[in-house]
Write an enzyme that holds these catalytic residues in place. Sequence first.
Site, short mmCIF file in Angstrom:
data_model
loop_
_atom_site.label_atom_id
_atom_site.label_comp_id
_atom_site.label_asym_id
_atom_site.label_seq_id
_atom_site.Cartn_x
_atom_site.Cartn_y
_atom_site.Cartn_z
N GLN A 53 0.84 -1.20 0.00
CA GLN A 53 0.00 0.00 0.00
C GLN A 53 0.87 1.25 0.00
O GLN A 53 1.25 1.77 1.05
CB GLN A 53 -0.95 0.01 1.20
CG GLN A 53 -1.94 1.13 1.11
CD GLN A 53 -3.17 0.89 1.95
OE1 GLN A 53 -3.32 -0.11 2.61
NE2 GLN A 53 -4.06 1.85 1.91
N PHE A 54 1.15 1.76 -1.20
CA PHE A 54 2.00 2.95 -1.34
C PHE A 54 1.40 4.17 -0.68
O PHE A 54 2.11 5.10 -0.30
CB PHE A 54 2.33 3.22 -2.81
CG PHE A 54 1.18 3.79 -3.60
CD1 PHE A 54 1.04 5.16 -3.74
CD2 PHE A 54 0.26 2.95 -4.22
CE1 PHE A 54 0.00 5.69 -4.47
CE2 PHE A 54 -0.79 3.47 -4.95
CZ PHE A 54 -0.93 4.85 -5.08
N THR A 55 0.08 4.20 -0.50
CA THR A 55 -0.57 5.38 0.07
C THR A 55 -0.19 5.62 1.52
O THR A 55 -0.48 6.70 2.05
CB THR A 55 -2.11 5.30 -0.07
OG1 THR A 55 -2.57 4.15 0.63
CG2 THR A 55 -2.52 5.24 -1.53
#
Length: 150
Positions: A78-80
Amino acid sequence: MRAVIQRVSRASVEIEGHINGSIEQGLLVLLGIEDSDNQEDIEWLSKKIVQMRIFNDQAGLMNKSVLDIDGNILLISQFTLFGQTKKGNRPSFIRASKPDIAIPLYESFCKELSLSLGKEIKTGIFGTDMQVSLINDGPVTICLDTKNKE
């Protein structure tokens, strides 16, 4: 690396209408990777996750780890988690690693986490659109950052 760890009764990840991974009691781990992450971060975080005592014992106290309860882990990239919101209302994800750096680190983390757990973990697929479902048990949610080991 940043991780959001959720104690779950069950969790699953669906990709294009198909369940890619699902677990019963254990941990859902959302993982963000940045360029400065390395093997030391991978080893510290994987050990911390599997040894964290956030499951209840017979007295109802959080004294057991996912290892102690023979639980499972579902890992989702999850890059966010590296979204910056200081300016404006649209998050910037400039600190999140691009796939050429993140994928090898993610794959290495998957292997290390499986080794630390002593069994295969379930995962999503890096860089795809995923629908994650979970029942957060407690709820219990813990945030970890390898650059800020509080």
